[in-house]
Write a protein that holds these residues in place. Sequence first.
Motif, PDB file in Angstrom:
ATOM      1  N   LYS A 257     -14.517  -9.140   3.100  1.00 45.55           N
ATOM      2  CA  LYS A 257     -13.554  -8.492   2.215  1.00 45.55           C
ATOM      3  C   LYS A 257     -14.092  -7.144   1.394  1.00 45.55           C
ATOM      4  O   LYS A 257     -13.405  -6.255   1.556  1.00 45.55           O
ATOM      5  N   HIS A 258     -15.356  -7.243   1.186  1.00 46.23           N
ATOM      6  CA  HIS A 258     -15.814  -6.184   0.563  1.00 46.23           C
ATOM      7  C   HIS A 258     -15.925  -5.124   1.745  1.00 46.23           C
ATOM      8  O   HIS A 258     -15.608  -3.817   1.851  1.00 46.23           O
ATOM      9  N   ASP A 259     -16.516  -5.271   3.161  1.00 38.51           N
ATOM     10  CA  ASP A 259     -16.428  -4.346   4.106  1.00 38.51           C
ATOM     11  C   ASP A 259     -15.028  -3.887   4.541  1.00 38.51           C
ATOM     12  O   ASP A 259     -14.877  -2.822   4.749  1.00 38.51           O
ATOM     13  N   PHE A 260     -14.034  -4.775   4.141  1.00 37.39           N
ATOM     14  CA  PHE A 260     -12.556  -4.368   4.766  1.00 37.39           C
ATOM     15  C   PHE A 260     -12.235  -3.258   3.734  1.00 37.39           C
ATOM     16  O   PHE A 260     -11.725  -2.220   4.107  1.00 37.39           O
ATOM     17  N   ASN A 261     -12.425  -3.535   2.560  1.00 34.45           N
ATOM     18  CA  ASN A 261     -12.095  -2.752   1.388  1.00 34.45           C
ATOM     19  C   ASN A 261     -12.816  -1.389   1.328  1.00 34.45           C
ATOM     20  O   ASN A 261     -12.356  -0.433   1.259  1.00 34.45           O
ATOM     21  N   TRP A 262     -14.187  -1.684   1.506  1.00 34.75           N
ATOM     22  CA  TRP A 262     -15.304  -0.394   1.749  1.00 34.75           C
ATOM     23  C   TRP A 262     -14.847   0.385   2.642  1.00 34.75           C
ATOM     24  O   TRP A 262     -14.681   1.654   2.652  1.00 34.75           O
ATOM     25  N   THR A 263     -14.496   0.146   3.780  1.00 32.19           N
ATOM     26  CA  THR A 263     -14.070   0.939   5.043  1.00 32.19           C
ATOM     27  C   THR A 263     -12.853   1.494   4.673  1.00 32.19           C
ATOM     28  O   THR A 263     -12.891   2.981   4.971  1.00 32.19           O
ATOM     29  N   ILE A 264     -11.660   1.395   4.142  1.00 33.13           N
ATOM     30  CA  ILE A 264     -10.519   1.807   3.733  1.00 33.13           C
ATOM     31  C   ILE A 264     -10.959   2.843   2.610  1.00 33.13           C
ATOM     32  O   ILE A 264     -10.330   4.165   2.859  1.00 33.13           O
ATOM     33  N   LYS A 265     -11.773   2.598   1.495  1.00 31.96           N
ATOM     34  CA  LYS A 265     -12.138   3.576   0.880  1.00 31.96           C
ATOM     35  C   LYS A 265     -12.905   4.665   1.338  1.00 31.96           C
ATOM     36  O   LYS A 265     -12.515   5.939   0.846  1.00 31.96           O
ATOM     37  N   GLN A 266     -13.737   4.424   2.314  1.00 31.53           N
ATOM     38  CA  GLN A 266     -14.610   5.482   2.960  1.00 31.53           C
ATOM     39  C   GLN A 266     -13.648   6.382   3.556  1.00 31.53           C
ATOM     40  O   GLN A 266     -13.776   7.719   3.424  1.00 31.53           O
ATOM     41  N   TRP A 274      -7.327  13.779   8.777  1.00 32.01           N
ATOM     42  CA  TRP A 274      -6.482  12.576   9.300  1.00 32.01           C
ATOM     43  C   TRP A 274      -7.331  11.042   9.037  1.00 32.01           C
ATOM     44  O   TRP A 274      -6.830  10.139   8.924  1.00 32.01           O
ATOM     45  N   MET A 275      -8.702  11.295   8.633  1.00 30.67           N
ATOM     46  CA  MET A 275      -9.412  10.027   8.492  1.00 30.67           C
ATOM     47  C   MET A 275      -8.930   9.646   7.180  1.00 30.67           C
ATOM     48  O   MET A 275      -8.616   8.548   6.693  1.00 30.67           O
ATOM     49  N   SER A 276      -8.696  10.816   6.207  1.00 27.83           N
ATOM     50  CA  SER A 276      -8.289  10.552   5.073  1.00 27.83           C
ATOM     51  C   SER A 276      -6.938   9.945   4.611  1.00 27.83           C
ATOM     52  O   SER A 276      -6.551   8.858   4.070  1.00 27.83           O
ATOM     53  N   ARG A 277      -5.871  10.529   5.600  1.00 25.90           N
ATOM     54  CA  ARG A 277      -4.663  10.104   5.731  1.00 25.90           C
ATOM     55  C   ARG A 277      -4.487   8.768   6.223  1.00 25.90           C
ATOM     56  O   ARG A 277      -3.515   8.021   5.454  1.00 25.90           O
ATOM     57  N   CYS A 278      -5.478   8.219   7.033  1.00 25.89           N
ATOM     58  CA  CYS A 278      -5.259   6.917   7.530  1.00 25.89           C
ATOM     59  C   CYS A 278      -5.714   5.899   6.288  1.00 25.89           C
ATOM     60  O   CYS A 278      -5.107   4.929   5.943  1.00 25.89           O
ATOM     61  N   GLY A 279      -6.844   6.249   5.689  1.00 29.47           N
ATOM     62  CA  GLY A 279      -7.074   5.463   4.564  1.00 29.47           C
ATOM     63  C   GLY A 279      -6.107   5.198   3.367  1.00 29.47           C
ATOM     64  O   GLY A 279      -6.155   4.090   2.852  1.00 29.47           O
ATOM     65  N   ASN A 281      -2.801   5.668   3.667  1.00 29.73           N
ATOM     66  CA  ASN A 281      -1.774   5.043   4.220  1.00 29.73           C
ATOM     67  C   ASN A 281      -2.160   3.381   4.282  1.00 29.73           C
ATOM     68  O   ASN A 281      -1.254   2.706   3.932  1.00 29.73           O
ATOM     69  N   TRP A 282      -3.290   3.239   4.654  1.00 28.47           N
ATOM     70  CA  TRP A 282      -3.691   1.962   4.836  1.00 28.47           C
ATOM     71  C   TRP A 282      -3.960   1.161   3.411  1.00 28.47           C
ATOM     72  O   TRP A 282      -3.454  -0.090   3.245  1.00 28.47           O
ATOM     73  N   GLU A 283      -4.473   1.720   2.397  1.00 35.47           N
ATOM     74  CA  GLU A 283      -4.271   1.409   0.918  1.00 35.47           C
ATOM     75  C   GLU A 283      -2.863   1.159   0.477  1.00 35.47           C
ATOM     76  O   GLU A 283      -2.616   0.110  -0.121  1.00 35.47           O
ATOM     77  N   GLY A 284      -1.995   1.796   0.947  1.00 32.77           N
ATOM     78  CA  GLY A 284      -0.568   1.632   0.863  1.00 32.77           C
ATOM     79  C   GLY A 284      -0.138   0.527   1.297  1.00 32.77           C
ATOM     80  O   GLY A 284       0.919  -0.129   0.624  1.00 32.77           O
ATOM     81  N   ASN A 285      -0.324   0.387   2.551  1.00 37.75           N
ATOM     82  CA  ASN A 285       0.281  -0.875   3.409  1.00 37.75           C
ATOM     83  C   ASN A 285      -0.280  -2.256   2.511  1.00 37.75           C
ATOM     84  O   ASN A 285       0.659  -2.993   2.321  1.00 37.75           O
ATOM     85  N   LEU A 286      -1.486  -2.080   2.038  1.00 37.47           N
ATOM     86  CA  LEU A 286      -2.036  -3.445   1.222  1.00 37.47           C
ATOM     87  C   LEU A 286      -1.186  -3.583  -0.182  1.00 37.47           C
ATOM     88  O   LEU A 286      -0.866  -4.664  -0.420  1.00 37.47           O
TER      89      LEU A 286
END
Length: 404
Positions: A257-266, A274-279, A281-286
Amino acid sequence: MFRIGTFVLHLFQKGVEAEKRAISFLSKLRNELQTDKPVTRLEDELPDAVLWNQYLDYQRNLSNGNGEPSWFQSPWLYVECYMYRRIHAALAQNPPIDKFDVFKEGKAQNFFESQEAVIALCTYFQELLKNIKDLDEKQLQEELFKLLQVSLWGNKCDLSFSAGKDSSQKSSPLQSLENMIPYILVNDMEKLWLLLINTKKRNTETSSVRVDIILDNAGFELVSDLVLADFLLSSKLADEVHFHGKSIPWYVSDTTKHDFNWTIKQLQSANHMWMSRCGINWEGNLKKGVWVYLDHMFWTLPHDFSSMAEVAPELYADIQKSNLILFKGDLNYRKLTGDRKWEYTVPFHEALNKFHPAPLCSLRTLKSDTQVGLKPGQGEQIQASEPEWMVSGKYGVVQFDAAL
């Protein structure tokens, strides 16, 4: 000020003592492993200890009095999982280091060393999203196949397989997908497409299409899985994606879980649009609940998946609600097929040993010597010229089972 200093010193001393105890635990484990000692019962009080000890009793019963299960004489899958569970116990029993992930540094390094590939993938995907609503079925299918392949070959990035050496994805895999097609020994991408598109067409507005992804490695592979999941939502091929990770540090690079959340935060905080946009958007999906992260302890038990309905009935009942389950990686494949020395031509459906909760597909690069579902002579032909083909990570499968 004096009180704060005393408190910090006390914490430091506790940490040093905990480290010494953990090192002692690990030294004992190494000695047992190197000298083929019998596998012993777990003496900790962690939630899964009872199930592990029951499994040891099961292994003892299998031996029919021919000696205790030991490191060299027991099934490799069992003792390999047992080793990682003992490593976890060495820290979990010794606060204040009980939450420490010994593999965290290697996983972070793998992510940062894969930056070029991550940037290329995020850029490609964000450009794709601009026109995704205009794609016809054929174009949608082509994009799905591309991202499935990126997720497949992302599975090469495995720190347990590389013994901790550099296994990062240095360049964009999108450029070499066409050249990699011949190395996909079983390619059921067409079956996946038909399942998803037909499910989408059948579905009413009251029911949603759910895809589950049983995760494998953190780092670049996880990013490729997140891109695939976002594509499934953005293309309306799925309405929700459930991710299943590990509840404890596992097989060096497996996703927690830490890796999952850490990756999205990074990704969110990256200095790349585009990296930032992905992160973001994915935080928003959660937050919206269209992405869900789960980490049932069954995924870090030694059992084959054919035991899930009995050992973890609530997990089995949950994944039965899925329209498609994607199993990432080699360890999941070994647990799907019981890690047996099957004939290459044995059907995948048969090797699953009645594990058919929902339509499922394995995306796996070969790193261990079990493989099923090949055409007659296919495995033997490769074996003749490449004796290490089953463990090199050079070959992969996209292997589908439609359930019952």
